[in-house]
Design a protein around this motif. Structure first.
Motif, PDB file in Angstrom:
ATOM      1  N   GLN A  88     -88.634  -4.641 -26.475  1.00  0.00           N
ATOM      2  CA  GLN A  88     -87.638  -3.695 -25.981  1.00  0.00           C
ATOM      3  C   GLN A  88     -86.222  -4.125 -26.365  1.00  0.00           C
ATOM      4  O   GLN A  88     -85.411  -3.309 -26.806  1.00  0.00           O
ATOM      5  CB  GLN A  88     -87.746  -3.573 -24.463  1.00  0.00           C
ATOM      6  N   LYS A  89     -85.903  -5.402 -26.195  1.00  0.00           N
ATOM      7  CA  LYS A  89     -84.530  -5.872 -26.393  1.00  0.00           C
ATOM      8  C   LYS A  89     -84.186  -6.237 -27.834  1.00  0.00           C
ATOM      9  O   LYS A  89     -83.045  -6.066 -28.262  1.00  0.00           O
ATOM     10  CB  LYS A  89     -84.250  -7.086 -25.495  1.00  0.00           C
ATOM     11  N   LEU A  90     -85.170  -6.778 -28.586  1.00  0.00           N
ATOM     12  CA  LEU A  90     -84.879  -7.273 -29.932  1.00  0.00           C
ATOM     13  C   LEU A  90     -85.670  -6.570 -31.033  1.00  0.00           C
ATOM     14  O   LEU A  90     -85.480  -6.869 -32.207  1.00  0.00           O
ATOM     15  CB  LEU A  90     -85.153  -8.786 -30.015  1.00  0.00           C
ATOM     16  N   GLY A  91     -86.572  -5.691 -30.652  1.00  0.00           N
ATOM     17  CA  GLY A  91     -87.379  -5.002 -31.665  1.00  0.00           C
ATOM     18  C   GLY A  91     -88.425  -5.893 -32.307  1.00  0.00           C
ATOM     19  O   GLY A  91     -88.866  -5.632 -33.427  1.00  0.00           O
ATOM     20  N   ILE A  92     -88.843  -6.941 -31.603  1.00  0.00           N
ATOM     21  CA  ILE A  92     -89.854  -7.861 -32.130  1.00  0.00           C
ATOM     22  C   ILE A  92     -91.228  -7.357 -31.697  1.00  0.00           C
ATOM     23  O   ILE A  92     -91.521  -7.308 -30.493  1.00  0.00           O
ATOM     24  CB  ILE A  92     -89.625  -9.303 -31.641  1.00  0.00           C
ATOM     25  N   ASP A  93     -92.042  -6.978 -32.657  1.00  0.00           N
ATOM     26  CA  ASP A  93     -93.394  -6.535 -32.350  1.00  0.00           C
ATOM     27  C   ASP A  93     -94.138  -7.687 -31.673  1.00  0.00           C
ATOM     28  O   ASP A  93     -94.015  -8.836 -32.100  1.00  0.00           O
ATOM     29  CB  ASP A  93     -94.106  -6.125 -33.638  1.00  0.00           C
ATOM     30  N   PRO A  94     -94.908  -7.412 -30.620  1.00  0.00           N
ATOM     31  CA  PRO A  94     -95.629  -8.489 -29.928  1.00  0.00           C
ATOM     32  C   PRO A  94     -96.528  -9.327 -30.838  1.00  0.00           C
ATOM     33  O   PRO A  94     -96.774 -10.497 -30.545  1.00  0.00           O
ATOM     34  CB  PRO A  94     -96.448  -7.736 -28.874  1.00  0.00           C
ATOM     35  N   SER A  95     -96.971  -8.759 -31.947  1.00  0.00           N
ATOM     36  CA  SER A  95     -97.813  -9.527 -32.873  1.00  0.00           C
ATOM     37  C   SER A  95     -96.986 -10.491 -33.719  1.00  0.00           C
ATOM     38  O   SER A  95     -97.545 -11.301 -34.461  1.00  0.00           O
ATOM     39  CB  SER A  95     -98.596  -8.589 -33.785  1.00  0.00           C
ATOM     40  N   ARG A  96     -95.666 -10.436 -33.583  1.00  0.00           N
ATOM     41  CA  ARG A  96     -94.787 -11.292 -34.391  1.00  0.00           C
ATOM     42  C   ARG A  96     -94.059 -12.331 -33.549  1.00  0.00           C
ATOM     43  O   ARG A  96     -92.993 -12.802 -33.895  1.00  0.00           O
ATOM     44  CB  ARG A  96     -93.805 -10.424 -35.177  1.00  0.00           C
ATOM     45  N   ASN A  97     -94.641 -12.678 -32.414  1.00  0.00           N
ATOM     46  CA  ASN A  97     -94.084 -13.730 -31.562  1.00  0.00           C
ATOM     47  C   ASN A  97     -95.229 -14.548 -30.984  1.00  0.00           C
ATOM     48  O   ASN A  97     -96.121 -13.997 -30.351  1.00  0.00           O
ATOM     49  CB  ASN A  97     -93.264 -13.142 -30.410  1.00  0.00           C
ATOM     50  N   TYR A  98     -95.195 -15.833 -31.214  1.00  0.00           N
ATOM     51  CA  TYR A  98     -96.143 -16.745 -30.581  1.00  0.00           C
ATOM     52  C   TYR A  98     -95.429 -17.420 -29.412  1.00  0.00           C
ATOM     53  O   TYR A  98     -94.271 -17.815 -29.531  1.00  0.00           O
ATOM     54  CB  TYR A  98     -96.643 -17.812 -31.550  1.00  0.00           C
ATOM     55  N   ILE A  99     -96.125 -17.537 -28.300  1.00  0.00           N
ATOM     56  CA  ILE A  99     -95.575 -18.212 -27.130  1.00  0.00           C
ATOM     57  C   ILE A  99     -96.456 -19.417 -26.819  1.00  0.00           C
ATOM     58  O   ILE A  99     -97.653 -19.269 -26.595  1.00  0.00           O
ATOM     59  CB  ILE A  99     -95.555 -17.280 -25.898  1.00  0.00           C
ATOM     60  N   LYS A 100     -95.858 -20.576 -26.806  1.00  0.00           N
ATOM     61  CA  LYS A 100     -96.576 -21.795 -26.423  1.00  0.00           C
ATOM     62  C   LYS A 100     -96.290 -22.042 -24.941  1.00  0.00           C
ATOM     63  O   LYS A 100     -95.135 -22.139 -24.533  1.00  0.00           O
ATOM     64  CB  LYS A 100     -96.101 -22.987 -27.251  1.00  0.00           C
ATOM     65  N   PHE A 101     -97.347 -22.126 -24.152  1.00  0.00           N
ATOM     66  CA  PHE A 101     -97.212 -22.422 -22.725  1.00  0.00           C
ATOM     67  C   PHE A 101     -97.484 -23.902 -22.515  1.00  0.00           C
ATOM     68  O   PHE A 101     -98.541 -24.402 -22.899  1.00  0.00           O
ATOM     69  CB  PHE A 101     -98.203 -21.581 -21.910  1.00  0.00           C
ATOM     70  N   THR A 102     -96.531 -24.600 -21.919  1.00  0.00           N
ATOM     71  CA  THR A 102     -96.659 -26.029 -21.687  1.00  0.00           C
ATOM     72  C   THR A 102     -96.574 -26.316 -20.195  1.00  0.00           C
ATOM     73  O   THR A 102     -95.546 -26.060 -19.566  1.00  0.00           O
ATOM     74  CB  THR A 102     -95.556 -26.812 -22.434  1.00  0.00           C
ATOM     75  N   ASP A 103     -97.675 -26.814 -19.643  1.00  0.00           N
ATOM     76  CA  ASP A 103     -97.720 -27.190 -18.230  1.00  0.00           C
ATOM     77  C   ASP A 103     -97.338 -28.662 -18.126  1.00  0.00           C
ATOM     78  O   ASP A 103     -98.084 -29.544 -18.537  1.00  0.00           O
ATOM     79  CB  ASP A 103     -99.130 -26.963 -17.676  1.00  0.00           C
ATOM     80  N   MET A 104     -96.153 -28.909 -17.601  1.00  0.00           N
ATOM     81  CA  MET A 104     -95.656 -30.277 -17.505  1.00  0.00           C
ATOM     82  C   MET A 104     -96.042 -30.888 -16.164  1.00  0.00           C
ATOM     83  O   MET A 104     -96.222 -30.181 -15.175  1.00  0.00           O
ATOM     84  CB  MET A 104     -94.141 -30.285 -17.684  1.00  0.00           C
ATOM     85  N   LYS A 105     -96.138 -32.177 -16.140  1.00  0.00           N
ATOM     86  CA  LYS A 105     -96.378 -32.934 -14.902  1.00  0.00           C
ATOM     87  C   LYS A 105     -95.020 -33.345 -14.336  1.00  0.00           C
ATOM     88  O   LYS A 105     -94.070 -33.590 -15.088  1.00  0.00           O
ATOM     89  CB  LYS A 105     -97.227 -34.177 -15.184  1.00  0.00           C
ATOM     90  N   PRO A 106     -94.881 -33.448 -13.031  1.00  0.00           N
ATOM     91  CA  PRO A 106     -93.587 -33.790 -12.431  1.00  0.00           C
ATOM     92  C   PRO A 106     -92.989 -35.101 -12.944  1.00  0.00           C
ATOM     93  O   PRO A 106     -91.768 -35.235 -13.004  1.00  0.00           O
ATOM     94  CB  PRO A 106     -93.889 -33.875 -10.934  1.00  0.00           C
ATOM     95  N   TYR A 107     -93.808 -36.040 -13.362  1.00  0.00           N
ATOM     96  CA  TYR A 107     -93.277 -37.309 -13.879  1.00  0.00           C
ATOM     97  C   TYR A 107     -92.786 -37.183 -15.321  1.00  0.00           C
ATOM     98  O   TYR A 107     -92.148 -38.089 -15.841  1.00  0.00           O
ATOM     99  CB  TYR A 107     -94.313 -38.436 -13.768  1.00  0.00           C
ATOM    100  N   GLU A 108     -93.055 -36.044 -15.972  1.00  0.00           N
ATOM    101  CA  GLU A 108     -92.645 -35.852 -17.365  1.00  0.00           C
ATOM    102  C   GLU A 108     -91.260 -35.228 -17.501  1.00  0.00           C
ATOM    103  O   GLU A 108     -90.767 -35.041 -18.604  1.00  0.00           O
ATOM    104  CB  GLU A 108     -93.657 -34.945 -18.091  1.00  0.00           C
ATOM    105  N   LEU A 109     -90.616 -34.905 -16.391  1.00  0.00           N
ATOM    106  CA  LEU A 109     -89.312 -34.252 -16.434  1.00  0.00           C
ATOM    107  C   LEU A 109     -88.288 -35.069 -15.662  1.00  0.00           C
ATOM    108  O   LEU A 109     -88.442 -35.317 -14.471  1.00  0.00           O
ATOM    109  CB  LEU A 109     -89.414 -32.848 -15.831  1.00  0.00           C
ATOM    110  N   GLY A 110     -87.246 -35.487 -16.377  1.00  0.00           N
ATOM    111  CA  GLY A 110     -86.165 -36.238 -15.747  1.00  0.00           C
ATOM    112  C   GLY A 110     -85.084 -35.313 -15.229  1.00  0.00           C
ATOM    113  O   GLY A 110     -84.792 -34.277 -15.820  1.00  0.00           O
ATOM    114  N   CYS A 111     -84.476 -35.694 -14.108  1.00  0.00           N
ATOM    115  CA  CYS A 111     -83.405 -34.915 -13.504  1.00  0.00           C
ATOM    116  C   CYS A 111     -82.680 -35.809 -12.497  1.00  0.00           C
ATOM    117  O   CYS A 111     -83.326 -36.594 -11.798  1.00  0.00           O
ATOM    118  CB  CYS A 111     -83.984 -33.681 -12.803  1.00  0.00           C
TER     119      CYS A 111
END
Length: 124
Positions: A88-111
């Motif tokens: 809708q916003k960029l005119g990118i056909d859904p077949s032309r975008n790959y989405i990588k889903f990464t499930d992180m563990k709480p110890y893997e993120l610093g803050c």
């Protein structure tokens, strides 16, 4: 925490005016996290030299990193919502975008000079 990173060959000048903020809202909704509590981060990298399927038509490669809410069932729904938004916003056909889903563990993120795991343990 969720962090959405988008690489696209769509030029910066072709991004809608409030695209960054709209993307933050759609990611918060998709991952079911409150946008307002300083937990949703969005990074947009427009104007990338990219091809997809041998053409330079609008395309993207993205990643959604999160602690929790990443599962086979949830990823299908989030993929649908994100793909429809980018079309809708960029005119990118859904077949032309790959989405990588990464499930992180709480110890893997610093803050705050420590990790999310330590911060969460202090809240209990």
């Amino acid at each position: 925490m969720p962090c959405f990173i988008l690489f696209t060959n769509v030029a910066t000048s072709d991004l809608p005016k409030r695209f960054l903020f709209e993307t933050s809202k759609i990611i918060a909704k998709a991952i079911r996290k409150p946008e307002s509590l300083n937990v949703v981060e969005v990074r947009i990298h427009p104007g990338q030299m990219m091809t997809h399927g041998g053409t330079t038509e609008p395309c993207a490669n993205s990643e959604l990193q999160a602690i929790g809410h990443i599962s086979a069932e949830e990823n299908i729904q989030m993929s649908k919502e994100i793909s429809e938004f980018l079309q809708q916003k960029l005119g990118i056909d859904p077949s032309r975008n790959y989405i990588k889903f990464t499930d992180m563990k709480p110890y893997e993120l610093g803050c705050e000079g420590t990790t999310i795991e330590v911060l969460w343990s202090k809240q209990t």
